[in-house]
Design a protein around this motif. Structure first.
Motif, PDB file in Angstrom:
ATOM      1  N   GLY A  53      61.952  49.151 -65.928  1.00  0.00           N
ATOM      2  CA  GLY A  53      61.232  48.547 -67.046  1.00  0.00           C
ATOM      3  C   GLY A  53      62.136  48.254 -68.227  1.00  0.00           C
ATOM      4  N   GLU A  54      63.031  49.198 -68.531  1.00  0.00           N
ATOM      5  CA  GLU A  54      63.955  48.971 -69.651  1.00  0.00           C
ATOM      6  C   GLU A  54      64.952  47.852 -69.336  1.00  0.00           C
ATOM      7  OE1 GLU A  54      63.508  50.337 -72.549  1.00  0.00           O
ATOM      8  OE2 GLU A  54      61.821  51.447 -71.733  1.00  0.00           O
ATOM      9  N   ASP A  89      64.255  45.269 -67.567  1.00  0.00           N
ATOM     10  CA  ASP A  89      63.511  44.021 -67.761  1.00  0.00           C
ATOM     11  C   ASP A  89      63.462  43.657 -69.239  1.00  0.00           C
ATOM     12  OD1 ASP A  89      61.584  41.918 -66.672  1.00  0.00           O
ATOM     13  OD2 ASP A  89      60.327  42.907 -68.173  1.00  0.00           O
ATOM     14  N   ARG A  90      63.286  44.653 -70.104  1.00  0.00           N
ATOM     15  CA  ARG A  90      63.298  44.389 -71.546  1.00  0.00           C
ATOM     16  C   ARG A  90      64.674  43.906 -72.003  1.00  0.00           C
ATOM     17  NH1 ARG A  90      59.973  49.555 -74.073  1.00  0.00           N
ATOM     18  NH2 ARG A  90      57.886  48.618 -73.975  1.00  0.00           N
TER      19      ARG A  90
END
Length: 227
Positions: free
Chosen positions: A30-31, A33-34
């Protein structure tokens, strides 16, 4: 011979270890992707800046009658985009710092178990940042980093083009007279441009303690690498 019994309740179960591992993996994805998303936003700002510079240069030098002050408008526009990109770079560093924290203390330790984590409080640091995200890089440092890497060459192109427009492509023998804008003497315009560039360069190259997350090129500096 008596064998000391170890209470299984003091050991983490395989299920709990697996849950933590899968949770950290999901968090890392997720990080990442950010990080990718904010990196794309940085690239878009830079692309728009390059497009505007190309358009301004093309129009100003397409005819001797086109006013030189459009190059000044281009400089102001580039400075504005630089400020926008600085704010985006600060937020990009938030997610990048989390990714590097996981890579250094979780994945690197899994691959090379003999080397411990960078510090024992990395989990506390990560948990605190997840609960209350905060900007880690000061605005001035982010401004300086983007200026040195991206906007210094772009602003230099505009400055050189402006000087050439005032001298080589001007029918007036006095560059200061050519630099004048309606109601503003050329000397004042030149002074404002010079001071603006000097202030930007001073902010960008003034020595300061680094707060940004460590990057690859720092490894070449023996004894000066900061994670």
């Amino acid at each position: 011979m008596a064998v000391e019994r170890v209470d299984d309740g003091d050991r983490p179960s395989e299920e709990s270890v697996g849950d933590v591992s899968s949770g950290l993996t999901a968090l890392y994805r997720g990080e990442m992707d950010r990080v990718t998303t904010w990196r794309g936003r940085l690239d878009k700002t830079t692309n728009w800046t390059v497009t505007i510079i190309a358009a301004v240069l093309t129009w100003v030098f397409s005819s001797p009658d086109n006013p030189h002050y459009l190059l000044l408008v281009g400089m102001i526009t580039v400075m504005t985009f630089h400020l926008v990109e600085t704010r985006r770079y600060q937020r990009y560093d938030v997610w990048r710092a989390r990714v590097r924290l996981l890579e250094r203390n979780v994945f690197a330790a899994s691959i090379d178990p003999e080397n411990r984590a960078d510090h024992d409080d990395w989990a506390l640091e990560l948990g605190t940042d997840l609960r209350r995200p905060s900007i880690k890089m000061p605005f001035v440092e982010a401004y300086a980093r983007r200026y040195r890497r991206v906007y210094l060459p772009l602003q230099t192109v505009l400055l050189v083009a402006w000087i050439v427009r005032l001298t080589v492509f001007s029918t007036d023998q006095d560059p200061f007279g050519t630099a004048g804008i309606v109601g503003v003497p050329g000397e004042v315009v030149v002074a404002v441009v010079g001071v603006s560039y000097a202030v930007a360069a001073a902010v960008a190259f003034w020595p300061r303690e680094r707060q940004a997350t460590g990057e690859m090129y720092d490894r070449d500096k023996e004894g000066d690498w900061k994670p």
